[in-house]
Scaffold this active site. Sequence first.
Site, PDB file in Angstrom:
ATOM      1  N   SER A  39    -109.815  27.468  40.921  1.00 43.75           N
ATOM      2  CA  SER A  39    -108.589  27.704  41.693  1.00 43.75           C
ATOM      3  C   SER A  39    -108.202  26.449  42.473  1.00 43.75           C
ATOM      4  CB  SER A  39    -108.827  28.857  42.669  1.00 43.75           C
ATOM      5  OG  SER A  39    -109.843  28.489  43.571  1.00 43.75           O
ATOM      6  N   GLU A  56    -108.808  20.858  36.859  1.00 41.96           N
ATOM      7  CA  GLU A  56    -107.952  21.774  36.088  1.00 41.96           C
ATOM      8  C   GLU A  56    -107.811  23.022  36.937  1.00 41.96           C
ATOM      9  OE1 GLU A  56    -106.424  21.016  33.448  1.00 41.96           O
ATOM     10  OE2 GLU A  56    -107.522  19.298  32.661  1.00 41.96           O
ATOM     11  N   LYS A  81    -122.620  23.645  36.579  1.00 35.68           N
ATOM     12  CA  LYS A  81    -122.702  24.793  37.491  1.00 35.68           C
ATOM     13  C   LYS A  81    -121.715  25.841  36.971  1.00 35.68           C
ATOM     14  CE  LYS A  81    -121.391  27.156  41.321  1.00 35.68           C
ATOM     15  NZ  LYS A  81    -121.228  28.463  40.675  1.00 35.68           N
ATOM     16  N   CYS A  91    -105.484  30.577  33.137  1.00 26.38           N
ATOM     17  CA  CYS A  91    -104.745  29.652  33.992  1.00 26.38           C
ATOM     18  C   CYS A  91    -103.337  29.430  33.452  1.00 26.38           C
ATOM     19  CB  CYS A  91    -105.501  28.342  34.065  1.00 26.38           C
ATOM     20  SG  CYS A  91    -105.916  27.688  32.450  1.00 26.38           S
ATOM     21  N   GLU A 121    -100.589  32.868  42.245  1.00 28.56           N
ATOM     22  CA  GLU A 121    -101.312  33.175  41.008  1.00 28.56           C
ATOM     23  C   GLU A 121    -102.038  34.515  41.154  1.00 28.56           C
ATOM     24  OE1 GLU A 121    -104.812  30.843  39.963  1.00 28.56           O
ATOM     25  OE2 GLU A 121    -104.044  30.662  37.928  1.00 28.56           O
TER      26      GLU A 121
END
Length: 499
Positions: A236, A257, A182, A291, A392
């Site tokens: 996220s 991750e 996906k 990231c 972030e």
Amino acid sequence: MAAIATELAQYQMYIDGKWTDALSGETFESDNPFTAQPWAVIPRAGAADVDRAVQAAYRAFTQGAWPRLSPTQRGALLRKLGDLLTEHAQHLGEIEVRDNGKLLAEMGAQTAYLPQWYYYYGGLADKIEGAVIPLDKAGNFNYTRWEPLGVVGAIVPWNSPLLILTWKLAPALAAGNTVVVKPSEFTSASTLEFMKVFEQVGFPPGVVNVVTGYGAEVGAPLVEHPQVAKIAFTGSDKTGEKIYEAAARGLKHVTMELGGKSPNIVFDDADLDNAVKGAISGIFAATGQTCIAGSRLLVQETIHDAFVDKLTTFARTAKMGDPMRLETQVGPVTTVPQYHKVLDYIETAKGEGARVVLGGGKATRPECGNGWFVEPTIFTGVHNGMRIAQEEVFGPVLSVIPFKDEDDAVAIGNDVVYGLAAGVWTQSIRRALSMAERLQAGTIWVNTYRAVSFLSPFGGYKRSGLGRENGQEMMKEYMQVKSVWLSTASEVPNPFILR
Ligand code: NAD
């Protein structure tokens, strides 16, 4: 449903070895972040499409040619995929630039590097060995086999679509699983182009399927599908949390991750010219949409002002503009929501009392056209308690935080919920080794930044993730071990006691 203009590229999904629309016939548009215009039309799938993809993957896992291939034969297919990707690397890179806004200068190298994952995991496919266990129980022979898990759901974010897909696909297939991918609703095109290359290799139908659409409409049903054995997610931590909960209800395997707020730490004994480049690559490369962004620059007090001057002077020269031009150094932000999020964080930082020494808003340079550009931005006067230092941003926004000594750098560096990466700039071996030990992060870079390889494990501490990608060990994230017992006794002993 989005209007379909004839000049837009039309894409279909890939399920059970065939190109297909969504069952509903619905579509959505994908935008080019540089032109701020739609350029492609993508199927908007739903739960029924997820179901047919998972069914196809499950059939491919349990029946037909795939489960009968030897690991060596699987490895050969993966190496052939690597060869074909090498031939199509330039085209795939250009699609990624159009869909994502990544620089062609970076994508050219990145797509040319992708085949290495297929060669490496293709090579590993037939080297995962079980063991003969020297049992403490006489009259028994025991050995182990490493087996695939089944159907893997691979959920990918928008910031590095093909790289992150590859990190999941190569080991999952090498281990003998089948996969439903996906991609992000913002950047599906490169994955669908990738499948045009994939289908030339000769994998049996259903081994890899791609279902496009939104998180709630495609991602969630994929996670919840009872025939999915594992979710390999990158994205996220907020979405990761939801997926972890849903996967827990189905007792599924997961790797996660997630995000980061990585410290990039400059000591006063560092080679400062190199450290400036390291700070730049930590936050302005890929427009800060990585990231592993070194979004907190920790600078030793003794060199703070001089270093900030040097950094600002260098960053000011960064060339913004069309990501297709090889000389461009900072491209657009990939999505409209992300563009607004980055600008909002800049205002938040100003409101918190941080001082803008570079940038600080939208980029309106003529070479940025109508694209979603944010000026490379540097804040000083940041302390680690501010939101701009804790959350972030995922954009070209750097917070500079002063520190006194090693203990202070470790305390500030570790004082976030994340733990994906950290950079250390020093010429002292003792200091480098000590910092590498004390920093809580899955990757430590000393006198370098933003380096990854198929050979070295990658992943997060704390809220940055669970499990690892890359390297040999991570094949086992896609496998499970079976223990096989054979009795050599001629008679079954007392059946009422545990043997
Ligand atoms: P995101 O979490 O919004 O979305 C990631 C994917 O999850 C998308 O495909 C999305 O459609 C899907 N999704 C959303 N809701 C879902 C749900 N309820 N169930 C299942 N799937 C769902 O992330 P993003 O904005 O696409 O990517 C940016 C984030 O990814 C950043 O936080 C970044 O740090 C992180 N990231 C981490 C790594 C890493 O390796 N650690 C690498 C790249 C990006």
